[in-house]
Design a protein around this motif. Structure first.
Motif, short mmCIF file in Angstrom:
data_model
loop_
_atom_site.label_atom_id
_atom_site.label_comp_id
_atom_site.label_asym_id
_atom_site.label_seq_id
_atom_site.Cartn_x
_atom_site.Cartn_y
_atom_site.Cartn_z
N THR A 67 0.80 -1.23 0.00
CA THR A 67 0.00 0.00 0.00
C THR A 67 0.82 1.27 0.00
OG1 THR A 67 -0.15 0.16 2.42
CG2 THR A 67 -1.77 -1.23 1.30
N GLY A 68 2.10 1.19 0.43
CA GLY A 68 2.90 2.40 0.53
C GLY A 68 2.56 3.23 1.75
N LYS A 69 1.78 2.70 2.67
CA LYS A 69 1.43 3.39 3.91
C LYS A 69 1.66 2.44 5.07
CE LYS A 69 -2.11 6.37 1.86
NZ LYS A 69 -3.53 6.81 1.93
N HIS A 70 2.08 3.00 6.20
CA HIS A 70 2.32 2.14 7.35
C HIS A 70 1.06 1.99 8.18
CE1 HIS A 70 2.77 5.65 10.00
NE2 HIS A 70 3.58 6.17 9.09
N LEU A 71 1.12 1.12 9.19
CA LEU A 71 -0.06 0.70 9.94
C LEU A 71 -0.75 1.87 10.63
CD1 LEU A 71 -1.91 -1.51 11.00
CD2 LEU A 71 -0.22 -1.99 12.79
N ALA A 72 0.00 2.78 11.22
CA ALA A 72 -0.61 3.91 11.92
C ALA A 72 -1.41 4.79 10.95
CB ALA A 72 0.47 4.74 12.62
N GLU A 73 -0.92 4.96 9.73
CA GLU A 73 -1.66 5.76 8.73
C GLU A 73 -2.96 5.07 8.35
OE1 GLU A 73 1.50 8.16 6.09
OE2 GLU A 73 1.72 6.00 5.98
N HIS A 74 -2.92 3.77 8.19
CA HIS A 74 -4.15 3.05 7.87
C HIS A 74 -5.16 3.14 9.02
CE1 HIS A 74 -3.28 1.21 3.98
NE2 HIS A 74 -2.06 0.93 4.41
N CYS A 75 -4.68 3.08 10.25
CA CYS A 75 -5.59 3.22 11.39
C CYS A 75 -6.25 4.59 11.39
CB CYS A 75 -4.81 3.01 12.70
SG CYS A 75 -4.28 1.31 12.99
N ARG A 76 -5.48 5.62 11.04
CA ARG A 76 -6.07 6.96 10.99
C ARG A 76 -7.14 7.06 9.91
NH1 ARG A 76 -4.48 10.85 7.70
NH2 ARG A 76 -2.41 9.96 7.44
#
Length: 582
Positions: free
Chosen positions: A183-192
């Motif tokens: 996705t190119g995004k880390h877990l914290a970004e997905h949670c947000r």
């Protein structure tokens, strides 16, 4: 409205515009958020571009109903960041963003060529680094404390628990790695993006609590090492302050490039391996007992608490957040399915090799204390291990232990800083100078550690046990979101989402972790008090703990649907009851 280009399923990038703004900024996620301010003229030019439309596959889970909404103005309003309205994303094409970001990434040789069935060692070397940084969390002072007590209390009996805890950790790290690569995004970004504001902030607080607990162990461990190396001339509180200031060398090293930083961390791991390897040779453990301990699952009743505590020490919740960000430091084309597969393959190999090394280092330490101190009724931990080793094997063993402990504390403290930065930036979308971020994340750990260093010098070993329990309790708050996101076709795409067997296995692990947490809390709470008020507090806490985990595991939309059905069920029951009485 027409779409100028379709975004692939496995690339969860969003391109939004805001017509009422005169500035735009872009947040990139590679090791620090990089602010890119554009001029007003550039924004005006971007307004004339044909905007991209999110497909159903790439839309956030909580905004599923918005995909059918043709009112673009409403969509833009819904996407404005509530926590920081000054931060908005520009209408610059994804290709332009990727091109600007490439200067911060490490080039991978042969990434654009067909992958072979064999291992390309040049490609593997290019991907070597993130897995070793991730593996440091398996070697932090909290793990060393757990190793010491496991060896002294259970001998070689719990080596199999250590092995399978490392295997479970590898499985979870691979979920985090694939999420970041695809996705190119880390877990914290997905949670947000995927959770509403209130549960998102609560999840952030839980993650920060885990980081603080881990940081306390790391800072105190480094301070103990300095106290040993200085023959007691450096007090514990001074060692804590030194560790806090020394962490800023992390920024100095980062300026020389990520590869230099990765090499520095790998050198500290090598020092640990050599130090504890020398201790292993000096103590001469029984090799047959070591092998039996790894492969034969035995656990006496007296060692159950120690066995379940190993999981909390080995698998760190914030490390899952960290790994999903670290893997993005390599340059790949996420529009290419072949390149994403290559990246996943070599990240998996590199992480497996790094965790094998971490397991061997932990095994060495458990074996040393199993050989020399098993059966000793005296309590032993980080603060007392050096004296025990000196009495048993001489002064050299004491200082070798201190060198290994210092290396463990230093590298884990710096990776803890990385975790704090990614978590804070991902959940809150903060954009501040790196030294300010470092100061904030360090103070959250240094202040509690300083209090501990001043007030609890005689209870450091028991404190480490409680902090390991804290890590275990917080673990579902990382495992559940990463499982939810990697199982979603909307986020990962049909090619890279989890296999259903993988989902069932991780769900089983989640239930196992929750069961372990219940056992740990009940056991340690009863040691404090068996009164009714303690039982009530534990019961109520676990009720809300379990409800929150269920919410995180099913997502906002499913949670609302289930809640609505329950309400309707009660309303229908009440209506039938009233009709009968009437």
């Amino acid at each position: 409205m027409e779409c100028s280009k379709t975004i692939p399923k496995y690339q969860n990038n969003q391109n939004k515009t805001n017509k009422n703004s005169h500035e735009a900024s872009i947040i990139l996620t590679e090791f620090e958020l990089i602010e890119l301010n554009t001029e007003k003229k550039e924004i005006e030019n971007n307004k004339n571009m044909t905007p991209r439309i999110e497909s159903e596959e790439t839309a956030p889970l909580v905004n599923k109903n918005d995909n059918n909404n043709n009112n673009n103005n409403n969509n833009n309003n819904n996407n404005v960041d509530e926590e920081n309205p000054l931060i908005i994303e520009s209408g610059i094409p994804i290709e332009d963003l990727e091109q600007k970001n490439k200067s911060y990434l490490i080039k991978v040789p042969n990434i654009d060529k067909p992958d072979s069935k064999w291992i390309n060692f040049k490609t593997l070397w290019a991907f070597t680094g993130p897995g070793f940084l991730m593996s440091i969390a398996y070697l932090d002072p909290g793990n060393l404390e757990s190793d010491i007590q496991a060896g002294a209390m259970a001998g070689y009996q719990l080596l199999w628990v250590l092995f399978w805890s490392t295997v479970i950790g590898f499985w979870l790290q691979m979920l985090a790695s694939r999420l970041g690569v695809v996705t190119g995004k880390h877990l914290a970004e997905h949670c947000r993006e995927q959770y509403p504001k209130a549960p998102r902030l609560l999840l952030w607080l839980m993650t920060e609590l885990a980081i603080i607990g881990s940081d306390i162990q790391e800072v105190i461990g480094t301070a103990i090492a300095l106290q040993i190396l200085s023959n007691g001339h450096i007090p514990l509180w001074a060692g804590v302050l030194f560790t806090a200031a020394d962490t800023f060398t992390f920024l100095f090293l980062e300026k020389y490039g990520i590869r230099k930083l990765e090499a520095f961390f790998c050198s500290l791991i090598a020092i640990m391996a050599i130090s504890f390897g020398v201790e292993y040779v000096i103590s001469k453990p029984d090799q047959i007992e070591v092998v039996k301990g790894v492969f034969i699952p035995l656990c006496s009743k007296n060692n159950i608490s120690q066995a379940v505590g190993i999981l909390g020490a080995v698998v760190m919740p914030h490390n899952i957040y960290l790994h999903s960000a670290l893997v993005q430091s390599r340059e790949i084309d996420r529009k290419s399915e072949a390149q994403v597969k290559i990246a996943n393959k070599y990240n998996r190999l590199e992480s497996a090799f790094a965790l094998i090394i971490s397991f061997i280092i932990n095994l060495l330490l458990v074996s040393v204390f199993a050989k020399g101190f098993y059966g000793d009724t005296t309590e032993i931990g980080l603060s007392s291990a050096a004296d025990f080793l000196m009495d048993k094997y001489g002064k050299v063993a004491k200082y070798i232990w201190a060198i290994g402990l210092f290396s463990a504390g230093q590298c884990s403290t710096m990776t803890g800083t990385y975790s704090g930065q990614f978590v804070m930036e991902g959940f809150l979308k903060l954009k501040i100078a790196p030294w300010k971020r470092l100061l904030i994340t360090r103070c959250t750990a240094i202040v509690p550690a300083m209090v501990v260093a001043i007030l609890s010098t005689s209870h450091l070993d028991s404190l480490d046990q409680w902090l390991n329990i804290l890590q275990s309790i917080q673990l579902p708050f990382a495992v559940v979101p990463v499982l939810l996101f990697t199982s979603s076709e909307k986020i990962m795409g049909s090619k890279f989402k989890n296999h259903w067997l993988n989902n069932q296995f991780v769900r089983f692990l989640s239930l196992l972790i929750i069961a372990i947490n219940i056992y740990l809390i009940i056991t340690f709470s009863m040691q404090i008090s068996e009164s009714a008020w303690m039982i009530s507090i534990v019961s109520i806490s676990f009720f809300f703990y379990f409800i929150f985990i269920v919410y995180l595991s099913i997502g906002q939309e499913n949670f609302n649907s289930i809640t609505k059905k329950i309400k309707n069920l009660f309303n229908n029951s009440n209506q039938n009851y009233n009709n009968i009485n009437y």
